[in-house]
Design a protein around this motif. Sequence first.
Motif, PDB file in Angstrom:
ATOM      1  N   GLY A  59      -2.241  -2.816 -11.530  1.00 54.85           N
ATOM      2  CA  GLY A  59      -1.970  -2.326 -10.182  1.00 54.85           C
ATOM      3  C   GLY A  59      -2.958  -1.288  -9.715  1.00 54.85           C
ATOM      4  N   ARG A  60      -3.384  -0.447 -10.609  1.00 50.62           N
ATOM      5  CA  ARG A  60      -4.305   0.626 -10.228  1.00 50.62           C
ATOM      6  C   ARG A  60      -5.614   0.083  -9.656  1.00 50.62           C
ATOM      7  NH1 ARG A  60      -4.822   5.533 -14.122  1.00 50.62           N
ATOM      8  NH2 ARG A  60      -2.662   5.584 -13.519  1.00 50.62           N
ATOM      9  N   ARG A  61      -5.991  -1.127 -10.073  1.00 49.99           N
ATOM     10  CA  ARG A  61      -7.241  -1.720  -9.563  1.00 49.99           C
ATOM     11  C   ARG A  61      -7.213  -1.871  -8.053  1.00 49.99           C
ATOM     12  NH1 ARG A  61      -7.043  -6.422 -13.922  1.00 49.99           N
ATOM     13  NH2 ARG A  61      -7.456  -5.158 -15.744  1.00 49.99           N
ATOM     14  N   TRP A  62      -6.098  -2.318  -7.507  1.00 51.36           N
ATOM     15  CA  TRP A  62      -6.032  -2.489  -6.051  1.00 51.36           C
ATOM     16  C   TRP A  62      -5.464  -1.270  -5.344  1.00 51.36           C
ATOM     17  CZ3 TRP A  62      -1.293  -2.324  -3.729  1.00 51.36           C
ATOM     18  CH2 TRP A  62      -0.175  -2.665  -4.492  1.00 51.36           C
ATOM     19  N   VAL A  63      -4.570  -0.525  -5.995  1.00 55.74           N
ATOM     20  CA  VAL A  63      -4.003   0.668  -5.366  1.00 55.74           C
ATOM     21  C   VAL A  63      -5.094   1.692  -5.088  1.00 55.74           C
ATOM     22  CG1 VAL A  63      -2.441   2.632  -5.707  1.00 55.74           C
ATOM     23  CG2 VAL A  63      -1.692   0.326  -6.308  1.00 55.74           C
ATOM     24  N   SER A  64      -6.063   1.788  -5.974  1.00 57.19           N
ATOM     25  CA  SER A  64      -7.126   2.789  -5.812  1.00 57.19           C
ATOM     26  C   SER A  64      -7.996   2.549  -4.588  1.00 57.19           C
ATOM     27  CB  SER A  64      -7.989   2.863  -7.067  1.00 57.19           C
ATOM     28  OG  SER A  64      -8.677   1.643  -7.255  1.00 57.19           O
ATOM     29  N   ILE A  65      -8.023   1.311  -4.086  1.00 62.12           N
ATOM     30  CA  ILE A  65      -8.836   1.026  -2.900  1.00 62.12           C
ATOM     31  C   ILE A  65      -7.983   0.717  -1.659  1.00 62.12           C
ATOM     32  CG2 ILE A  65     -10.890   0.311  -4.177  1.00 62.12           C
ATOM     33  CD1 ILE A  65     -10.041  -2.606  -3.738  1.00 62.12           C
ATOM     34  N   THR A  66      -6.652   0.885  -1.793  1.00 61.24           N
ATOM     35  CA  THR A  66      -5.740   0.657  -0.671  1.00 61.24           C
ATOM     36  C   THR A  66      -5.797   1.824   0.298  1.00 61.24           C
ATOM     37  OG1 THR A  66      -4.231  -0.684  -1.981  1.00 61.24           O
ATOM     38  CG2 THR A  66      -3.316   0.359  -0.028  1.00 61.24           C
ATOM     39  N   ARG A  67      -5.884   1.500   1.588  1.00 57.91           N
ATOM     40  CA  ARG A  67      -5.883   2.540   2.623  1.00 57.91           C
ATOM     41  C   ARG A  67      -4.745   2.369   3.618  1.00 57.91           C
ATOM     42  NH1 ARG A  67      -8.177   4.079  -0.880  1.00 57.91           N
ATOM     43  NH2 ARG A  67     -10.257   4.897  -1.064  1.00 57.91           N
ATOM     44  N   THR A  68      -4.207   1.149   3.733  1.00 54.89           N
ATOM     45  CA  THR A  68      -3.104   0.893   4.652  1.00 54.89           C
ATOM     46  C   THR A  68      -2.084  -0.005   3.965  1.00 54.89           C
ATOM     47  OG1 THR A  68      -4.590   0.991   6.560  1.00 54.89           O
ATOM     48  CG2 THR A  68      -2.462  -0.061   6.914  1.00 54.89           C
ATOM     49  N   VAL A  69      -0.811   0.357   4.096  1.00 54.81           N
ATOM     50  CA  VAL A  69       0.266  -0.492   3.599  1.00 54.81           C
ATOM     51  C   VAL A  69       1.227  -0.725   4.757  1.00 54.81           C
ATOM     52  CG1 VAL A  69       2.103  -0.807   1.908  1.00 54.81           C
ATOM     53  CG2 VAL A  69       0.057   0.490   1.282  1.00 54.81           C
ATOM     54  N   VAL A  70       1.499  -1.985   5.054  1.00 55.31           N
ATOM     55  CA  VAL A  70       2.435  -2.350   6.116  1.00 55.31           C
ATOM     56  C   VAL A  70       3.722  -2.823   5.446  1.00 55.31           C
ATOM     57  CG1 VAL A  70       2.882  -3.875   8.076  1.00 55.31           C
ATOM     58  CG2 VAL A  70       0.567  -3.011   7.666  1.00 55.31           C
ATOM     59  N   PHE A  71       4.840  -2.183   5.794  1.00 59.25           N
ATOM     60  CA  PHE A  71       6.149  -2.512   5.232  1.00 59.25           C
ATOM     61  C   PHE A  71       7.011  -3.161   6.305  1.00 59.25           C
ATOM     62  CE2 PHE A  71       5.935  -0.230   1.247  1.00 59.25           C
ATOM     63  CZ  PHE A  71       4.998   0.754   1.477  1.00 59.25           C
ATOM     64  N   GLU A  72       7.679  -4.257   5.942  1.00 55.49           N
ATOM     65  CA  GLU A  72       8.636  -4.931   6.830  1.00 55.49           C
ATOM     66  C   GLU A  72       9.979  -4.971   6.107  1.00 55.49           C
ATOM     67  OE1 GLU A  72       5.409  -8.095   8.694  1.00 55.49           O
ATOM     68  OE2 GLU A  72       6.940  -8.806   7.295  1.00 55.49           O
ATOM     69  N   LEU A  73      11.026  -4.484   6.749  1.00 55.61           N
ATOM     70  CA  LEU A  73      12.350  -4.447   6.145  1.00 55.61           C
ATOM     71  C   LEU A  73      13.130  -5.717   6.496  1.00 55.61           C
ATOM     72  CD1 LEU A  73      14.479  -2.847   4.544  1.00 55.61           C
ATOM     73  CD2 LEU A  73      15.196  -1.842   6.727  1.00 55.61           C
ATOM     74  N   TYR A  74      13.698  -6.363   5.471  1.00 57.38           N
ATOM     75  CA  TYR A  74      14.504  -7.568   5.668  1.00 57.38           C
ATOM     76  C   TYR A  74      15.930  -7.327   5.210  1.00 57.38           C
ATOM     77  CZ  TYR A  74      10.315  -9.949   6.988  1.00 57.38           C
ATOM     78  OH  TYR A  74       9.186 -10.313   7.669  1.00 57.38           O
ATOM     79  N   GLU A  75      16.822  -8.143   5.726  1.00 56.49           N
ATOM     80  CA  GLU A  75      18.249  -7.976   5.494  1.00 56.49           C
ATOM     81  C   GLU A  75      18.633  -8.093   4.016  1.00 56.49           C
ATOM     82  OE1 GLU A  75      22.187 -10.336   6.930  1.00 56.49           O
ATOM     83  OE2 GLU A  75      20.685  -9.888   8.446  1.00 56.49           O
ATOM     84  N   ASP A  76      17.933  -8.943   3.273  1.00 58.91           N
ATOM     85  CA  ASP A  76      18.262  -9.108   1.857  1.00 58.91           C
ATOM     86  C   ASP A  76      17.000  -9.454   1.057  1.00 58.91           C
ATOM     87  OD1 ASP A  76      17.910 -12.051   1.887  1.00 58.91           O
ATOM     88  OD2 ASP A  76      19.760 -12.041   3.042  1.00 58.91           O
ATOM     89  N   ARG A  77      17.092  -9.269  -0.253  1.00 60.49           N
ATOM     90  CA  ARG A  77      15.952  -9.476  -1.143  1.00 60.49           C
ATOM     91  C   ARG A  77      15.549 -10.951  -1.202  1.00 60.49           C
ATOM     92  NH1 ARG A  77      14.125 -10.180  -6.318  1.00 60.49           N
ATOM     93  NH2 ARG A  77      12.556  -8.684  -6.980  1.00 60.49           N
ATOM     94  N   ARG A  78      16.511 -11.855  -1.120  1.00 60.68           N
ATOM     95  CA  ARG A  78      16.215 -13.283  -1.175  1.00 60.68           C
ATOM     96  C   ARG A  78      15.278 -13.685  -0.037  1.00 60.68           C
ATOM     97  NH1 ARG A  78      18.222 -17.622   1.338  1.00 60.68           N
ATOM     98  NH2 ARG A  78      18.091 -19.602   0.277  1.00 60.68           N
ATOM     99  N   THR A  79      15.598 -13.252   1.173  1.00 59.99           N
ATOM    100  CA  THR A  79      14.749 -13.560   2.325  1.00 59.99           C
ATOM    101  C   THR A  79      13.357 -12.976   2.132  1.00 59.99           C
ATOM    102  OG1 THR A  79      16.648 -13.644   3.818  1.00 59.99           O
ATOM    103  CG2 THR A  79      14.487 -13.274   4.824  1.00 59.99           C
TER     104      THR A  79
END
Length: 124
Positions: A57-77
């Motif tokens: 994970g650190r390989r990509w986290v170290s170069i991440t500058r933007t994270v877009v989060f979308e909330l859904y009603e349940d984990r299955r969806t």
Amino acid sequence: MALGTTGCTCKCTCQPKLDDRPAWLYRAYTDGGDLLYIGITVDPKLRMRQHYKSTVGRRWVSITRTVVFELYEDRRTAHILEQRAITQESPSHNGISDPRLLEFVGPLAGALKTTTNHYGKLSW
């Protein structure tokens, strides 16, 4: 009380199933807009910390500058949409874990909420 908890500490039916809890689908991007990773979580801050602490994970986290989060009603969806997005968008740091989910046919609820976080350098 935290989201999805009833106050009960036993493992009985009063506790919500993981799939019944709202879940976040997230996409991580470089400062140039390249898609690095797509994932889901019920706890965004904890999940980002887990990625940061893992070698892979650190390989990509170290170069991440933007994270877009979308909330859904349940984990299955969220999980079905995650697998579809990975297949269609081809992020550079993950692969599809369950191709059977791509065959799911049925209505999927839209995102309940979308939020974008911009970072200088992530340090979870």
